[in-house]
Design a protein around this motif. Structure first.
Motif, PDB file in Angstrom:
ATOM      1  N   ASN A   1       0.816  -1.201   0.000  1.00 46.20           N
ATOM      2  CA  ASN A   1       0.000   0.000   0.000  1.00 46.20           C
ATOM      3  C   ASN A   1       0.847   1.246   0.000  1.00 46.20           C
ATOM      4  O   ASN A   1       0.760   2.061  -0.900  1.00 46.20           O
ATOM      5  CB  ASN A   1      -0.925  -0.015   1.215  1.00 46.20           C
ATOM      6  N   ALA A   2       1.665   1.389   1.026  1.00 48.47           N
ATOM      7  CA  ALA A   2       2.473   2.601   1.083  1.00 48.47           C
ATOM      8  C   ALA A   2       3.890   2.352   0.575  1.00 48.47           C
ATOM      9  O   ALA A   2       4.496   3.224  -0.010  1.00 48.47           O
ATOM     10  CB  ALA A   2       2.520   3.118   2.517  1.00 48.47           C
ATOM     11  N   ASN A   3       4.395   1.151   0.798  1.00 47.09           N
ATOM     12  CA  ASN A   3       5.779   0.843   0.446  1.00 47.09           C
ATOM     13  C   ASN A   3       5.912   0.313  -0.975  1.00 47.09           C
ATOM     14  O   ASN A   3       4.988  -0.276  -1.513  1.00 47.09           O
ATOM     15  CB  ASN A   3       6.318  -0.241   1.386  1.00 47.09           C
TER      16      ASN A   3
ATOM     17  N   GLU B   1      12.793  -6.307   1.148  1.00 47.36           N
ATOM     18  CA  GLU B   1      13.280  -4.934   1.284  1.00 47.36           C
ATOM     19  C   GLU B   1      12.268  -3.999   0.652  1.00 47.36           C
ATOM     20  O   GLU B   1      11.865  -4.203  -0.491  1.00 47.36           O
ATOM     21  CB  GLU B   1      14.644  -4.773   0.603  1.00 47.36           C
ATOM     22  N   ALA B   2      11.869  -2.991   1.419  1.00 50.86           N
ATOM     23  CA  ALA B   2      10.879  -2.054   0.904  1.00 50.86           C
ATOM     24  C   ALA B   2      11.351  -0.638   1.187  1.00 50.86           C
ATOM     25  O   ALA B   2      12.130  -0.404   2.108  1.00 50.86           O
ATOM     26  CB  ALA B   2       9.525  -2.318   1.542  1.00 50.86           C
ATOM     27  N   ASP B   3      10.868   0.321   0.391  1.00 51.04           N
ATOM     28  CA  ASP B   3      11.546   1.620   0.401  1.00 51.04           C
ATOM     29  C   ASP B   3      11.287   2.466   1.641  1.00 51.04           C
ATOM     30  O   ASP B   3      12.146   3.265   2.008  1.00 51.04           O
ATOM     31  CB  ASP B   3      11.279   2.405  -0.888  1.00 51.04           C
ATOM     32  N   ILE B   4      10.161   2.331   2.293  1.00 49.95           N
ATOM     33  CA  ILE B   4       9.940   3.144   3.497  1.00 49.95           C
ATOM     34  C   ILE B   4      10.337   2.365   4.751  1.00 49.95           C
ATOM     35  O   ILE B   4      11.101   2.830   5.582  1.00 49.95           O
ATOM     36  CB  ILE B   4       8.480   3.626   3.607  1.00 49.95           C
ATOM     37  N   VAL B   5       9.840   1.148   4.852  1.00 49.66           N
ATOM     38  CA  VAL B   5      10.021   0.399   6.104  1.00 49.66           C
ATOM     39  C   VAL B   5      11.434  -0.156   6.281  1.00 49.66           C
ATOM     40  O   VAL B   5      11.891  -0.377   7.396  1.00 49.66           O
ATOM     41  CB  VAL B   5       8.958  -0.710   6.231  1.00 49.66           C
TER      42      VAL B   5
ATOM     43  N   ILE C   1       4.994 -19.046  13.351  1.00 47.19           N
ATOM     44  CA  ILE C   1       5.575 -18.146  12.360  1.00 47.19           C
ATOM     45  C   ILE C   1       6.292 -17.005  13.082  1.00 47.19           C
ATOM     46  O   ILE C   1       5.985 -16.695  14.229  1.00 47.19           O
ATOM     47  CB  ILE C   1       4.569 -17.595  11.337  1.00 47.19           C
ATOM     48  N   SER C   2       7.259 -16.419  12.401  1.00 48.58           N
ATOM     49  CA  SER C   2       8.022 -15.329  13.004  1.00 48.58           C
ATOM     50  C   SER C   2       8.114 -14.161  12.056  1.00 48.58           C
ATOM     51  O   SER C   2       8.183 -14.335  10.841  1.00 48.58           O
ATOM     52  CB  SER C   2       9.450 -15.757  13.309  1.00 48.58           C
ATOM     53  N   LEU C   3       8.179 -12.978  12.641  1.00 44.04           N
ATOM     54  CA  LEU C   3       8.386 -11.762  11.863  1.00 44.04           C
ATOM     55  C   LEU C   3       9.563 -11.014  12.459  1.00 44.04           C
ATOM     56  O   LEU C   3       9.698 -10.955  13.684  1.00 44.04           O
ATOM     57  CB  LEU C   3       7.161 -10.851  11.922  1.00 44.04           C
ATOM     58  N   GLN C   4      10.383 -10.451  11.605  1.00 41.27           N
ATOM     59  CA  GLN C   4      11.549  -9.724  12.071  1.00 41.27           C
ATOM     60  C   GLN C   4      11.710  -8.441  11.279  1.00 41.27           C
ATOM     61  O   GLN C   4      11.411  -8.397  10.089  1.00 41.27           O
ATOM     62  CB  GLN C   4      12.788 -10.609  11.879  1.00 41.27           C
ATOM     63  N   GLY C   5      12.164  -7.397  11.932  1.00 43.57           N
ATOM     64  CA  GLY C   5      12.374  -6.147  11.219  1.00 43.57           C
ATOM     65  C   GLY C   5      12.819  -5.036  12.139  1.00 43.57           C
ATOM     66  O   GLY C   5      13.132  -5.269  13.305  1.00 43.57           O
ATOM     67  N   PRO C   6      12.822  -3.807  11.613  1.00 45.98           N
ATOM     68  CA  PRO C   6      13.280  -2.682  12.412  1.00 45.98           C
ATOM     69  C   PRO C   6      12.223  -2.301  13.447  1.00 45.98           C
ATOM     70  O   PRO C   6      11.073  -2.077  13.111  1.00 45.98           O
ATOM     71  CB  PRO C   6      13.465  -1.570  11.378  1.00 45.98           C
ATOM     72  N   GLY C   7      12.634  -2.252  14.712  1.00 47.75           N
ATOM     73  CA  GLY C   7      11.691  -1.997  15.791  1.00 47.75           C
ATOM     74  C   GLY C   7      11.465  -0.526  16.062  1.00 47.75           C
ATOM     75  O   GLY C   7      10.588  -0.156  16.821  1.00 47.75           O
ATOM     76  N   ALA C   8      12.244   0.308  15.450  1.00 44.46           N
ATOM     77  CA  ALA C   8      12.091   1.736  15.688  1.00 44.46           C
ATOM     78  C   ALA C   8      12.726   2.484  14.522  1.00 44.46           C
ATOM     79  O   ALA C   8      13.057   1.888  13.502  1.00 44.46           O
ATOM     80  CB  ALA C   8      12.759   2.127  17.003  1.00 44.46           C
ATOM     81  N   GLY C   9      12.874   3.786  14.679  1.00 48.68           N
ATOM     82  CA  GLY C   9      13.526   4.563  13.637  1.00 48.68           C
ATOM     83  C   GLY C   9      12.530   5.411  12.886  1.00 48.68           C
ATOM     84  O   GLY C   9      11.341   5.137  12.862  1.00 48.68           O
ATOM     85  N   MET C  10      13.037   6.456  12.272  1.00 52.55           N
ATOM     86  CA  MET C  10      12.200   7.448  11.613  1.00 52.55           C
ATOM     87  C   MET C  10      11.263   6.842  10.567  1.00 52.55           C
ATOM     88  O   MET C  10      10.051   6.966  10.651  1.00 52.55           O
ATOM     89  CB  MET C  10      13.117   8.499  10.959  1.00 52.55           C
ATOM     90  N   TYR C  11      11.819   6.151   9.581  1.00 49.91           N
ATOM     91  CA  TYR C  11      10.993   5.686   8.473  1.00 49.91           C
ATOM     92  C   TYR C  11      10.225   4.392   8.764  1.00 49.91           C
ATOM     93  O   TYR C  11       9.075   4.270   8.349  1.00 49.91           O
ATOM     94  CB  TYR C  11      11.812   5.623   7.180  1.00 49.91           C
ATOM     95  N   PRO C  12      10.822   3.425   9.483  1.00 54.29           N
ATOM     96  CA  PRO C  12      10.012   2.258   9.836  1.00 54.29           C
ATOM     97  C   PRO C  12       8.734   2.651  10.593  1.00 54.29           C
ATOM     98  O   PRO C  12       7.644   2.161  10.301  1.00 54.29           O
ATOM     99  CB  PRO C  12      10.952   1.425  10.706  1.00 54.29           C
ATOM    100  N   THR C  13       8.872   3.555  11.557  1.00 51.83           N
ATOM    101  CA  THR C  13       7.698   3.966  12.326  1.00 51.83           C
ATOM    102  C   THR C  13       6.734   4.743  11.433  1.00 51.83           C
ATOM    103  O   THR C  13       5.512   4.539  11.495  1.00 51.83           O
ATOM    104  CB  THR C  13       8.130   4.807  13.547  1.00 51.83           C
ATOM    105  N   ALA C  14       7.283   5.606  10.589  1.00 50.03           N
ATOM    106  CA  ALA C  14       6.431   6.349   9.652  1.00 50.03           C
ATOM    107  C   ALA C  14       5.672   5.384   8.747  1.00 50.03           C
ATOM    108  O   ALA C  14       4.489   5.572   8.464  1.00 50.03           O
ATOM    109  CB  ALA C  14       7.280   7.305   8.821  1.00 50.03           C
ATOM    110  N   SER C  15       6.357   4.335   8.306  1.00 47.48           N
ATOM    111  CA  SER C  15       5.721   3.336   7.439  1.00 47.48           C
ATOM    112  C   SER C  15       4.490   2.738   8.106  1.00 47.48           C
ATOM    113  O   SER C  15       3.420   2.620   7.501  1.00 47.48           O
ATOM    114  CB  SER C  15       6.738   2.243   7.096  1.00 47.48           C
ATOM    115  N   ALA C  16       4.625   2.388   9.379  1.00 47.24           N
ATOM    116  CA  ALA C  16       3.505   1.809  10.116  1.00 47.24           C
ATOM    117  C   ALA C  16       2.348   2.811  10.227  1.00 47.24           C
ATOM    118  O   ALA C  16       1.176   2.451  10.072  1.00 47.24           O
ATOM    119  CB  ALA C  16       3.967   1.368  11.502  1.00 47.24           C
ATOM    120  N   ILE C  17       2.676   4.057  10.463  1.00 43.67           N
ATOM    121  CA  ILE C  17       1.638   5.087  10.591  1.00 43.67           C
ATOM    122  C   ILE C  17       0.925   5.305   9.257  1.00 43.67           C
ATOM    123  O   ILE C  17      -0.301   5.416   9.195  1.00 43.67           O
ATOM    124  CB  ILE C  17       2.264   6.401  11.116  1.00 43.67           C
ATOM    125  N   ILE C  18       1.705   5.320   8.186  1.00 43.96           N
ATOM    126  CA  ILE C  18       1.104   5.519   6.859  1.00 43.96           C
ATOM    127  C   ILE C  18       0.213   4.330   6.491  1.00 43.96           C
ATOM    128  O   ILE C  18      -0.854   4.495   5.904  1.00 43.96           O
ATOM    129  CB  ILE C  18       2.207   5.731   5.789  1.00 43.96           C
TER     130      ILE C  18
END
Lengths: 397, 397
Positions: free
Chosen positions: A145-147, A285-289, B292-309
């Motif tokens: 959606n966003a990424n 790998e996605a551009d925002i997240v 199942i497992s999910l892994q990724g960036p737990g914080a940071g400017m764009y990861p958090t923005a991605s979730a909000i968007i």
């Protein structure tokens, strides 16, 4: 009201779906507001099966199912392109939703089913075609959606991953590890589909269409199997901190989809490193997240059933119509990739632009290059992960 | 038409949201069919900020934002319970959708916001409150449809994970690893929230409410930090194939939610083993799909923005109303758990029913017990993963 289901195929996946619907009837009914009932099952050899319930029609004639008036959803749990795709086309033309776990068929024929489904206002669910129980299709649909997804790396075949794991853990030869996989029911008598990367390629193709709106052209796909990997190489690289994994990669570069299925070496900090046995995993790998990974069971009775049931629940939801926009696509052409150059002769073949980074063992170098080191030679093996962590040796002898 | 946004807070997360909306305007407009515009930004100290655009109102008075007539969505990118929750209540009462990245507030006050949102027919998005860019809330919402989640294990705090990683990789003491985290901006001047597990507990609490319909009672939560872990212990267990991780667990047992945040030892085949540095990861066990497992960036400017968007895009979608059904809940009471009993005195404290499985080093045993080894003593450390892979030693000296 009842949602009536016809099940095509009553092997492991078909039985898993039937049992899951039976065991979780209350839960599903609550979710869907309607009872779910399997009304008919198609099998090839009617002598080998019995209907799980007197009210279920067991048949070896698809016509019989097609002519039933009360079927709402057809679930495809058979293998191979035909007759599955014809059955599903017929089902759609009768206004039925379809859900498939049939990766080979969907990799080849998805466009036909999608177009037909649009015309007849029904849904096509295919979560179960890729990575079993991992909800990768839903996740990508949401993420998209966003990424913009720039790259996917996946361990999409549990059988080849199991073989590589056992070769490393128990120092088995490829043949012995394959025999073990066959003994445990993970590999078919003819294992070509799994070990040569065809199965992973089907799945990568389905992901590619979802992400980039197009399938990779099969003649441009680099597809290499794992049968020629020597036990001694696995041990050798393992001691250097690298594990062989059979990885499918999909990315968008120079205005087309680039797809490869091949053995690579994965460094210990990369999320695919510890994906062992029959597990599947996908690194996106996605551009925002940035990067996220999903890991889980890539096959099996209940994981696959879980994916099919999830599709069932989302059947009536309108999918956001995602269309890949080529103009704003992020070309990956200038990304540096890391490789092992293995054997002294490898160094002589290095193309211009390749840079030797360090020697990590005798006759074993890490090299970097922009783009792909497209010499299709076993002396070059791509490395996924952080190569700065690989220890340099000054001199071995 | 335009979707007008008021942004509360203009720190890292607020700026990330603003920039993402600006940079991906075309993409978002295509998805939503409407232009997205940040019309107002609330900051604490107006002298420290400038409006990113002349048309954006920059204010330190929430009243001013509340009185604007054109705001559709309020995004909460500030920290702490008050005044955030009051602002969001006011926003909802004015018919505005709200999206929050504020975990402490949402862990404590979600019920108030949810109820109010129901009354005013608006949405509450909170993907960004847990595990940054990992789409865990959406994934659980989807998985919960057919599956019942029986257990969650998560590395939900990047700072404490970074400290443990550096202690192991670079043989740093806790204090030095913390200082490094502070230097790199991963840890606050007062790191209590991260290293004592409060932050992870907020996130676990939000997940618990989503999965089980209730939050763990804070007085029943075992919350232990990482400050007392010695560098020598990290090295010792690492050599045995075990890594210290600060893990939050949530499960449903004996008719209530059980939650713990504590250091555990993770075996190398477990998906949390290779989650390093500031990464987050969540391992989910569910009754149909398995793990199942999910892994990724737990914080940071764009990861958090991605979730909000992503939340922004789903604002108008009706959530399936999931209600946890206690009657059919899967109690986890009889599951065996594995522990390290560390030090000779630990053995003397072993409760009845605990079984000594093997000795893996001098004064270091693997023990198993049904349920929890609830002696809150540092000589017992839970092991996640496959303990059969740990090598037994007959005798060291």
């Amino acid at each position: 009201m009842t949602i009536n289901i016809a099940l095509l195929g009553y092997g492991t996946v078909g039985k898993g779906v039937y049992r899951t619907i039976q065991q979780h009837q209350g839960r599903l009914q609550k979710l869907l507001g309607e009872e779910i009932k399997v009304v008919a099952i198609l099998v090839r050899d009617i002598k080998k099966h019995t209907a799980p319930d007197q009210s279920v029609i067991l048949t070896n004639q698809y016509e019989e199912i097609q002519q039933l008036e009360n079927v709402d959803v057809v679930i495809d749990a058979i293998v191979g392109i035909e007759p599955a795709v014809t059955y599903l086309q017929n089902a759609i033309e009768k206004g039925r939703h379809v859900i498939t776990a049939n990766k080979e068929m969907f990799a080849e024929k998805s466009h036909i089913l999608r177009e037909l489904a649009k015309k007849y206002h029904v849904s096509v669910g295919y979560e179960a075609t890729v990575a079993g129980g991992i909800p990768i299709i839903q996740t990508l649909k949401k993420l998209l959606n966003a990424n913009k997804v720039t790259k996917v790396e996946g361990i999409l075949n549990g059988t080849s991953n199991f073989i590589l794991t056992k070769m490393r853990e128990e120092q088995l030869s490829f043949d012995n590890a394959l025999a073990l996989a066959q003994e445990l029911g993970y590999a078919e008598a003819d294992p070509t589909n799994d070990i040569e990367g065809f199965d992973a390629y089907y799945k990568a193709s389905i992901l590619s269409e979802l992400i980039y709106g197009e399938k990779p052209k099969s003649e441009q796909v680099e597809r290499r199997g794992i049968a020629s990997i020597a036990k001694s190489d696995i041990t050798f690289f393992n001691e250097l901190g690298l594990r062989y994994k059979h990885v499918a990669t999909i990315e968008y570069a120079q205005s087309h989809v680039k797809c490869a299925v091949r053995p690579v070496l994965v460094e210990s900090n990369h999320p695919l490193y510890q994906v062992e046995d029959v597990q599947n995993a996908i690194h996106i790998e996605a551009d925002i997240v940035g990067s996220i990974s999903l890991q889980g069971p890539g096959a099996g009775m209940y994981p696959t059933a879980s994916a099919i049931i999830e599709d069932l629940i989302h059947l009536k939801e309108e999918d956001r119509d995602y269309t890949f926009n080529e103009e704003s696509a992020l070309d990956q052409q200038s990304v540096k990739t890391s490789w092992i150059a293995y054997g002294r002769s490898a160094l002589l073949q290095l193309p211009e632009g390749a840079e030797i980074m360090k020697m990590i063992a005798n006759d074993t170098w890490v090299v970097e290059i922009e783009g792909d080191l497209s010499i299709k030679d076993a002396s070059f093996i791509e490395i996924l992960g952080d190569t700065t962590r690989l220890k340099e040796v000054k001199k071995i002898h």
